[in-house]
Design a protein around this motif. Structure first.
Motif: not given
Length: 292
Positions: A11-20
């Motif tokens: 699961f992709n839980d990388d906040f900065k990556h998801n924000l981009r």
């Protein structure tokens, strides 16, 4: 089919990556609607068109933001990578499609853009597929890069350990054995002894040493590709030629070993992970002769 759906999925839980991702997808939705003109807005001037289409981008931004940033932060236990599986990822993408589509529908009704009918629902559903499809492609690309990096790192670790000799001491004063890590095939428990199998050219060799499998595991634990698959067996994953699954778990074949080996359920997750990483052809090359 059920085995596939129950496979782990990161699961992709990388906040900065998801924000981009959220900002990028919202911008793509806006530009797509503005440039390709799937909506009939010919009666509006450019300013009103931009204002109206920005609403769809903001709905996308809000929906993805709630699903990818807020919910994982509020309910972290649900989205743990260790528990997240392919079936969860599929349901999660369908949920995001539903929330985006509902958001588009209410926005279109609020602005009076569409009348409520079947054709309207289909068109809005197609609009909703755009951001979800982009998200799936981006996540799959990220997952592929992570897998390639993981395999490269794993491969480097194996290659760096190819010429390392492993010493298996005996409880007797004499009878120790030394085997090259790249040639070790498996270690099998035989009551008060362990049977060590290794490749010598094209032949499979065996020696018995008076010791326990637990002590043997201590000698090989620094090699990530040599793992325990059963309470009575340690295997070198380089020599696993075939694996099949059944209701009782995994069963494997080793190069040169006639008998099929069973993988215990407790060791299955780690086994499956490493087996997947070793699906690169160059990692299955046999090594040279060991020393005793």
């Amino acid at each position: 089919m059920l085995d596939y759906l129950n496979k782990p999925y990161p699961f992709n839980d990388d906040f900065k990556h998801n924000l981009r991702i959220i900002l990028g997808i919202s911008l793509v939705v806006f530009l797509f609607l503005l440039l390709y003109k799937p909506l009939d807005l010919s009666a509006l001037d450019l300013y009103d068109k931009v204002y109206l289409l920005l609403g769809f981008a903001l709905v996308t931004l809000f929906s993805l933001g709630v699903n990818l940033l807020v919910l994982p932060a509020v309910f972290p236990g649900i989205f743990l990578s260790g528990k997240w599986k392919i079936k969860h990822e599929i349901l999660w993408n369908l949920w995001m499609l539903l929330t985006i589509t509902v958001g588009y529908f209410f926005y279109a009704r609020l602005t009076g853009l569409y009348e409520l009918n079947f054709s309207t629902l289909i068109r809005i559903l197609l609009f909703g597929i755009i951001p979800v499809s982009l998200l799936i492609v981006i996540n799959q690309n990220r997952r592929l890069k992570m897998t390639i990096h993981s395999v490269d790192t794993f491969s480097d670790g194996i290659k760096n350990s190819e010429d390392v000799m492993i010493n298996f001491p005996s409880k007797y004063k004499r009878g120790n054995a030394q085997v090259n890590a790249r040639d070790l095939v498996m270690i099998h428990s035989a009551q008060n002894y362990i049977e060590i199998y290794w490749r010598e050219g094209s032949e499979l060799q065996k020696v018995m040493v008076r010791n326990t499998l637990g002590n043997a595991m201590k000698q090989v634990k620094r090699f990530r590709h040599i793992i325990r698959c059963h309470r009575t067996c340690i295997v070198n994953m380089k020599y696993v030629t075939r694996m099949r699954s059944s209701q009782h778990g995994y069963h494997i074949h080793l190069d040169g070993v006639a008998d099929e080996l069973h993988v215990s359920r407790s060791f299955a997750p780690l086994f499956r992970e490493i087996y997947g990483k070793l699906h690169e052809p160059e990692l299955f090359q046999a090594g040279s002769s060991p020393k005793r």
